[in-house]
Structure formats: C-alpha cells, structure tokens
Design a protein around this motif. Structure first.
Motif, PDB file in Angstrom:
ATOM      1  N   ARG A  40       0.925  -0.916  -0.247  1.00  0.00           N
ATOM      2  CA  ARG A  40       0.006   0.165   0.046  1.00  0.00           C
ATOM      3  C   ARG A  40       0.893   1.085   0.001  1.00  0.00           C
ATOM      4  NH1 ARG A  40      -4.117  -3.868   0.165  1.00  0.00           N
ATOM      5  NH2 ARG A  40      -4.893  -4.489   2.355  1.00  0.00           N
ATOM      6  N   GLY A  41       0.760   1.995  -0.926  1.00  0.00           N
ATOM      7  CA  GLY A  41       1.736   3.122  -1.096  1.00  0.00           C
ATOM      8  C   GLY A  41       1.232   4.141  -0.227  1.00  0.00           C
ATOM      9  N   LEU A  42       2.076   4.659   0.744  1.00  0.00           N
ATOM     10  CA  LEU A  42       1.780   5.520   1.775  1.00  0.00           C
ATOM     11  C   LEU A  42       1.926   7.174   1.283  1.00  0.00           C
ATOM     12  CD1 LEU A  42       0.690   6.494   4.729  1.00  0.00           C
ATOM     13  CD2 LEU A  42       2.993   6.123   5.359  1.00  0.00           C
ATOM     14  N   ASP A  77      -0.307  13.579  -8.189  1.00  0.00           N
ATOM     15  CA  ASP A  77       1.058  13.120  -8.844  1.00  0.00           C
ATOM     16  C   ASP A  77       1.597  11.650  -7.846  1.00  0.00           C
ATOM     17  OD1 ASP A  77       1.684  14.451 -10.752  1.00  0.00           O
ATOM     18  OD2 ASP A  77       2.731  16.113  -9.740  1.00  0.00           O
ATOM     19  N   CYS A  78       1.319  11.824  -6.305  1.00  0.00           N
ATOM     20  CA  CYS A  78       1.925  10.629  -5.627  1.00  0.00           C
ATOM     21  C   CYS A  78       1.195   9.279  -6.043  1.00  0.00           C
ATOM     22  CB  CYS A  78       1.707  10.800  -4.240  1.00  0.00           C
ATOM     23  SG  CYS A  78       2.615  12.260  -3.545  1.00  0.00           S
ATOM     24  N   ALA A  79       0.001   9.567  -6.480  1.00  0.00           N
ATOM     25  CA  ALA A  79      -1.027   8.414  -6.763  1.00  0.00           C
ATOM     26  C   ALA A  79      -0.304   7.901  -8.208  1.00  0.00           C
ATOM     27  CB  ALA A  79      -2.454   8.926  -7.029  1.00  0.00           C
ATOM     28  N   ARG A  80      -0.265   8.753  -9.022  1.00  0.00           N
ATOM     29  CA  ARG A  80       0.350   8.352 -10.355  1.00  0.00           C
ATOM     30  C   ARG A  80       1.695   7.494 -10.280  1.00  0.00           C
ATOM     31  NH1 ARG A  80      -0.652  14.253 -12.293  1.00  0.00           N
ATOM     32  NH2 ARG A  80      -2.536  14.035 -13.078  1.00  0.00           N
ATOM     33  N   THR A  81       2.316   8.164  -9.342  1.00  0.00           N
ATOM     34  CA  THR A  81       3.721   7.293  -8.811  1.00  0.00           C
ATOM     35  C   THR A  81       3.341   5.911  -8.398  1.00  0.00           C
ATOM     36  OG1 THR A  81       4.870   9.336  -8.183  1.00  0.00           O
ATOM     37  CG2 THR A  81       5.748   7.192  -7.260  1.00  0.00           C
ATOM     38  N   ALA A  82       2.368   5.774  -7.437  1.00  0.00           N
ATOM     39  CA  ALA A  82       1.731   4.272  -6.982  1.00  0.00           C
ATOM     40  C   ALA A  82       1.614   3.437  -8.443  1.00  0.00           C
ATOM     41  CB  ALA A  82       0.537   4.792  -6.250  1.00  0.00           C
ATOM     42  N   VAL A  83       0.802   4.114  -9.232  1.00  0.00           N
ATOM     43  CA  VAL A  83       0.330   3.221 -10.635  1.00  0.00           C
ATOM     44  C   VAL A  83       1.751   2.905 -11.176  1.00  0.00           C
ATOM     45  CG1 VAL A  83      -0.706   3.367 -12.610  1.00  0.00           C
ATOM     46  CG2 VAL A  83      -1.876   4.407 -10.664  1.00  0.00           C
ATOM     47  N   LYS A  84       2.528   3.766 -11.402  1.00  0.00           N
ATOM     48  CA  LYS A  84       3.942   3.270 -12.050  1.00  0.00           C
ATOM     49  C   LYS A  84       4.568   2.141 -11.312  1.00  0.00           C
ATOM     50  CE  LYS A  84       5.250   7.644 -13.321  1.00  0.00           C
ATOM     51  NZ  LYS A  84       5.974   8.702 -12.770  1.00  0.00           N
ATOM     52  N   THR A 116      -6.887   7.180 -11.445  1.00  0.00           N
ATOM     53  CA  THR A 116      -6.008   6.039 -11.037  1.00  0.00           C
ATOM     54  C   THR A 116      -6.955   4.577 -10.994  1.00  0.00           C
ATOM     55  OG1 THR A 116      -6.011   6.180  -8.839  1.00  0.00           O
ATOM     56  CG2 THR A 116      -4.394   7.449  -9.998  1.00  0.00           C
ATOM     57  N   GLY A 117      -7.914   4.780 -10.516  1.00  0.00           N
ATOM     58  CA  GLY A 117      -8.817   3.599 -10.087  1.00  0.00           C
ATOM     59  C   GLY A 117      -8.213   2.665  -8.949  1.00  0.00           C
ATOM     60  N   LEU A 118      -7.525   3.221  -8.348  1.00  0.00           N
ATOM     61  CA  LEU A 118      -6.537   2.659  -7.114  1.00  0.00           C
ATOM     62  C   LEU A 118      -7.647   2.333  -5.813  1.00  0.00           C
ATOM     63  CD1 LEU A 118      -3.263   4.629  -7.008  1.00  0.00           C
ATOM     64  CD2 LEU A 118      -3.353   2.223  -7.705  1.00  0.00           C
ATOM     65  N   ALA A 119      -7.296   1.557  -5.184  1.00  0.00           N
ATOM     66  CA  ALA A 119      -8.009   1.349  -3.890  1.00  0.00           C
ATOM     67  C   ALA A 119      -7.622   2.553  -2.902  1.00  0.00           C
ATOM     68  CB  ALA A 119      -7.893  -0.052  -3.420  1.00  0.00           C
ATOM     69  N   ILE A 120      -8.619   3.145  -2.542  1.00  0.00           N
ATOM     70  CA  ILE A 120      -8.058   4.413  -1.493  1.00  0.00           C
ATOM     71  C   ILE A 120      -8.429   3.957  -0.495  1.00  0.00           C
ATOM     72  CG2 ILE A 120      -8.404   6.894  -0.892  1.00  0.00           C
ATOM     73  CD1 ILE A 120      -9.185   7.193  -4.173  1.00  0.00           C
ATOM     74  N   THR A 121      -7.444   4.347   0.569  1.00  0.00           N
ATOM     75  CA  THR A 121      -7.446   4.167   2.036  1.00  0.00           C
ATOM     76  C   THR A 121      -7.152   5.601   2.553  1.00  0.00           C
ATOM     77  OG1 THR A 121      -6.380   1.933   2.032  1.00  0.00           O
ATOM     78  CG2 THR A 121      -6.795   2.940   4.304  1.00  0.00           C
ATOM     79  N   LEU A 122      -8.157   5.944   3.597  1.00  0.00           N
ATOM     80  CA  LEU A 122      -7.941   7.346   4.103  1.00  0.00           C
ATOM     81  C   LEU A 122      -7.806   7.089   5.598  1.00  0.00           C
ATOM     82  CD1 LEU A 122     -10.979   9.386   3.136  1.00  0.00           C
ATOM     83  CD2 LEU A 122      -8.763   9.830   2.397  1.00  0.00           C
ATOM     84  N   GLY A 300      14.903   9.887   3.527  1.00  0.00           N
ATOM     85  CA  GLY A 300      15.677  10.568   2.474  1.00  0.00           C
ATOM     86  C   GLY A 300      15.455   9.844   1.065  1.00  0.00           C
ATOM     87  N   ASP A 301      14.502   8.687   1.186  1.00  0.00           N
ATOM     88  CA  ASP A 301      14.406   8.077  -0.194  1.00  0.00           C
ATOM     89  C   ASP A 301      13.261   8.531  -1.252  1.00  0.00           C
ATOM     90  OD1 ASP A 301      16.116   6.428   0.847  1.00  0.00           O
ATOM     91  OD2 ASP A 301      14.741   4.963   1.757  1.00  0.00           O
ATOM     92  N   GLN A 302      13.562   8.280  -2.523  1.00  0.00           N
ATOM     93  CA  GLN A 302      12.515   8.549  -3.671  1.00  0.00           C
ATOM     94  C   GLN A 302      11.695   7.360  -3.571  1.00  0.00           C
ATOM     95  OE1 GLN A 302      12.667  11.200  -5.346  1.00  0.00           O
ATOM     96  NE2 GLN A 302      14.534  12.052  -4.779  1.00  0.00           N
ATOM     97  N   PRO A 303      10.325   7.445  -3.861  1.00  0.00           N
ATOM     98  CA  PRO A 303       9.478   6.545  -3.918  1.00  0.00           C
ATOM     99  C   PRO A 303      10.062   5.119  -4.572  1.00  0.00           C
ATOM    100  CG  PRO A 303       8.312   8.263  -4.536  1.00  0.00           C
ATOM    101  CD  PRO A 303       9.744   8.828  -4.268  1.00  0.00           C
ATOM    102  N   GLU A 304      10.872   5.384  -5.705  1.00  0.00           N
ATOM    103  CA  GLU A 304      11.399   4.128  -6.268  1.00  0.00           C
ATOM    104  C   GLU A 304      12.287   3.400  -5.555  1.00  0.00           C
ATOM    105  OE1 GLU A 304      11.198   7.225  -7.219  1.00  0.00           O
ATOM    106  OE2 GLU A 304       9.817   7.165  -9.189  1.00  0.00           O
ATOM    107  N   ASP A 305      12.907   4.152  -4.648  1.00  0.00           N
ATOM    108  CA  ASP A 305      14.235   3.461  -3.694  1.00  0.00           C
ATOM    109  C   ASP A 305      13.099   2.476  -2.594  1.00  0.00           C
ATOM    110  OD1 ASP A 305      15.990   5.286  -4.727  1.00  0.00           O
ATOM    111  OD2 ASP A 305      15.654   6.519  -3.036  1.00  0.00           O
ATOM    112  N   CYS A 306      11.941   3.241  -2.247  1.00  0.00           N
ATOM    113  CA  CYS A 306      11.166   2.227  -1.017  1.00  0.00           C
ATOM    114  C   CYS A 306      10.744   1.022  -2.002  1.00  0.00           C
ATOM    115  CB  CYS A 306      10.099   3.119  -0.730  1.00  0.00           C
ATOM    116  SG  CYS A 306      10.827   4.404   0.461  1.00  0.00           S
ATOM    117  N   ALA A 307      10.321   1.378  -3.121  1.00  0.00           N
ATOM    118  CA  ALA A 307       9.828   0.027  -4.074  1.00  0.00           C
ATOM    119  C   ALA A 307      10.856  -1.023  -4.202  1.00  0.00           C
ATOM    120  CB  ALA A 307       9.320   0.510  -5.348  1.00  0.00           C
TER     121      ALA A 307
END
Ligand code: SAM
Ligand code: FES
Length: 333
Positions: A40-42, A77-84, A116-122, A300-307
């Motif tokens: 789940r992308g935070l 933009d963050c959600a787009r990153t999640a899709v990527k 995005t059609g992603l599942a969304i958690t609040l 200090g990480d980028q989303p890609e680093d965490c993935a």
C-alpha cells in the motif's frame, strides 16, 4: 480463535520464549491469507493537526515542526507514482488538518479514484458520521483509525483533547458508511501495564476489523512524552502475532515504526503474522517533516527506492507481491 486473558498475558511476558507464538502466528497467516504481501503506497499529505496527542510529533503546538500540506495536484502525482510502481492501493494519511474540510478531502479522493482507479484508504482522524458517508461516496474504500489503547484512563491521559467513546463511535460509523475498517494500537505506551496491553487483543478482536495496525511507541523528544521509555520491538511483534492468531484473516501491516526501532523490524513482523507493507510514496522533500517520532525510516528516499527496498525484502523472505487490490477477506455483510 479465542485465547484467555491469562494466555495472552503469558504470551506477552518478555521472559516467555516467543518462538512458539511466532511460529503459530506464521502458520495461521499462511493458512488464512497466504504468502503474498500487499503493498500500500503511503501518501502523508498534511502534517497540520488540531489535536495535541502527547506522544505524537506533529501535534498542534509543536513549533519545531515545519508544517506542509500537499496540493491536490501533488497528491494526484503521488497516486500516479503508485500506479507506476504497480501498487494497487494508496493510503492517504494526515493530521486532523483544520484547513482541509471533509468536502475538499472528498474532492481529492474523487480525483485520485477517477484518474487512477486505485483502492483508496484514508487515515485522516475523527469526523462526523455524515462526513464519513461523503468520503465513502467520493470513492474511498477503506479507513484506518487506531484506537491506540483499549485502556480508557491511559487513552485520556495520552489524548487529552479526544474522547475514548467517540473514537469507537467513529469506528462504528465508518463500518456503517461501508468502509473496510482498520484500527490498531501502539505497544509499550508510557504508563501501560502488561494487563492493559493484553486487553488490547480482545478489544481488537471485538472490533471485527478488516485491518489491524500495531507499532511500538517511540518517544519523540519534542512532545510531552519525550522522556518516556520506548516500546520494544519484541512487545509489538508479540502483539502482531496475537492479533493474527485471534483474528485469523485480517490484513496486518509490518509497520514503519517496527522498521524504525530495528533494521529488520518489518521482516520480523512479516514472519510472525503480518501480510502487508506500506512503502512511502510521499514527496521526499516533505518526508522528514511528517515527524511522528525520531529516526523514521525512508525519509531521504525516493518512492522508487522504497519500492526496490520492499521488493528486495520480499525476495529475501521468499515472499511475493500480492496481485489485486487486497480488499478485505472478511465476509461482507
Ligand atoms: N490523524 C490520524 C489519526 O490520528 O488517526 C492519522 C495520523 S496519526 C499520526 C497515525 C498514527 O501514528 C497514530 O494512529 C499513532 O498510532 C501513530 N503514532 C503517532 N505518534 C507515534 C509515536 N510517537 N510512536 C509510534 N507511533 C506513533
Ligand atoms: Fe494529530 Fe498526531 S496529534 S496526527
């Protein structure tokens, strides 16, 4: 599966060897939710908060925090990153930001869902029943609201401007609104007795949750609890294992707080009941400001680093990413 209070207290006793407990929880996890791990992308989208929870680094009045609020475009933009990154869920978390009305939160949800059609958690704290319904109608699927501790006295001490009964009322409203609901607790809170921590387990069970988040309390020097002793990873892991054993097929994350108190904290949690990871996809420049507690990992990480990091973690454990949205496994009523 039920456990007696005595059994739970014994399982939480630091002098008891946790290996049999962890092995049992790992087996229940495998049978009930399988080996796959949900990612789940935070998105930590605002660190403004009107509350003054004594343990929390982003509490109102902490002048050391550099406050930020992402724009709806930045959240998208963050959600787009999640899709990527091929995540299927985003978790949108914030303090209780007085500037962000439930209507504006709903419009953010609508945009993310539509594009995005992603599942969304609040995870945005306490609101009214009507506002929860609006957020659900806007397209949010799930909601996380930890009750933090089942101990009424301790709750009131740590959350001086919150109401214990209202927290549980909110959980009921969220269910009524049709959300998949997650709650949880911190382990090792200041002033928490062994019995009090043990009582969190039947409370989590009674709440009939779809998701359960558990992490160790980590003292933040910029809060009134700054001088307190931190919760141990061991206690948090025992709590995860017990939550798995008594609630069977709940989604349970290996939390960031676990990874913060020990470099292998999340791996250990995945081996004693957890089946979810929440890699951070917040903009790197703001991560350090979502400072709930010191030493928070990945700042200090980028989303890609965490993935890449979570994929390597899963590979090292012989586990794979789950396919699909990772919706609740509980029977939908
Ligand atoms: N405002 C929302 C709420 O209160 O539900 C969501 C944000 S809140 C910061 C998310 C979670 O962070 C809390 O439920 C709490 O369990 C955890 N947290 C806050 N301060 C912490 C600390 N010092 N140590 C460990 N966990 C902490
Ligand atoms: Fe509001 Fe922590 S005090 S998020």
């Amino acid at each position: 599966m039920n456990m007696t209070r005595e059994e739970i207290i014994a399982a939480l006793n630091p002098d008891t060897d946790p290996a049999p407990l962890f092995a049992r929880a790992d087996q229940v996890r495998r049978e009930q939710v399988g080996d796959a791990v949900h990612l789940r992308g935070l998105i930590e989208f605002s660190n403004y908060c009107r509350r003054r929870c004594y343990y929390c680094g982003i509490r109102a009045g902490n002048l050391k925090v550099r406050r930020y609020r992402l724009t709806p475009e930045q959240v998208l933009d963050c959600a787009r990153t999640a899709v990527k990154l091929n995540y299927k869920t985003v978790v949108m978390q914030s303090g209780e930001d007085p500037y962000l009305s439930p209507r504006s939160l709903a419009s953010m949800v609508e945009r993310v869902k539509a594009e995005t059609g992603l599942a969304i958690t609040l995870s945005v704290g306490e609101h009214t029943k009507e506002d929860y319904k609006m957020l659900r109608s806007a397209g949010a699927d799930r909601f996380l609201l930890r009750f933090e501790t089942s101990d009424h006295k301790l709750f009131s001490m740590l959350k001086p401007d919150s109401d214990y009964e209202n927290r549980f009322r909110c959980l009921a409203w969220l269910k009524e609104a049709g959300f998949q609901v997650g709650s949880g607790v911190m382990a090792g809170l200041p002033g928490q007795s062994a019995e009090s921590m043990a009582d969190d387990i039947p409370a989590l069970q009674a709440a009939e949750l779809d998701m359960i988040g558990i992490g160790p309390f980590i003292a933040n020097p910029d809060t009134p609890m700054g001088g307190a002793v931190c919760g141990s990873l061991d206690a948090a892991l025992r709590m995860v294992a017990l939550a798995r054993i008594v609630t069977l097929n709940t989604h349970i994350p290996a939390t960031t707080a676990m990874g913060t108190v020990h470099p292998k904290g999340r791996q250990k949690a995945l081996k004693c009941g957890a089946n979810v990871l929440m890699p951070n996809i917040s903009p790197t420049e703001h991560r350090v400001d979502y400072s709930l507690y010191p030493g928070k990992i990945c700042t200090g990480d980028q989303p890609e680093d965490c993935a890449a990091c979570v994929d390597a973690m899963l590979a090292s454990l012989g586990r794979a990413r789950a396919e699909g949205y990772g919706h609740t496994l509980k029977a939908v009523t």
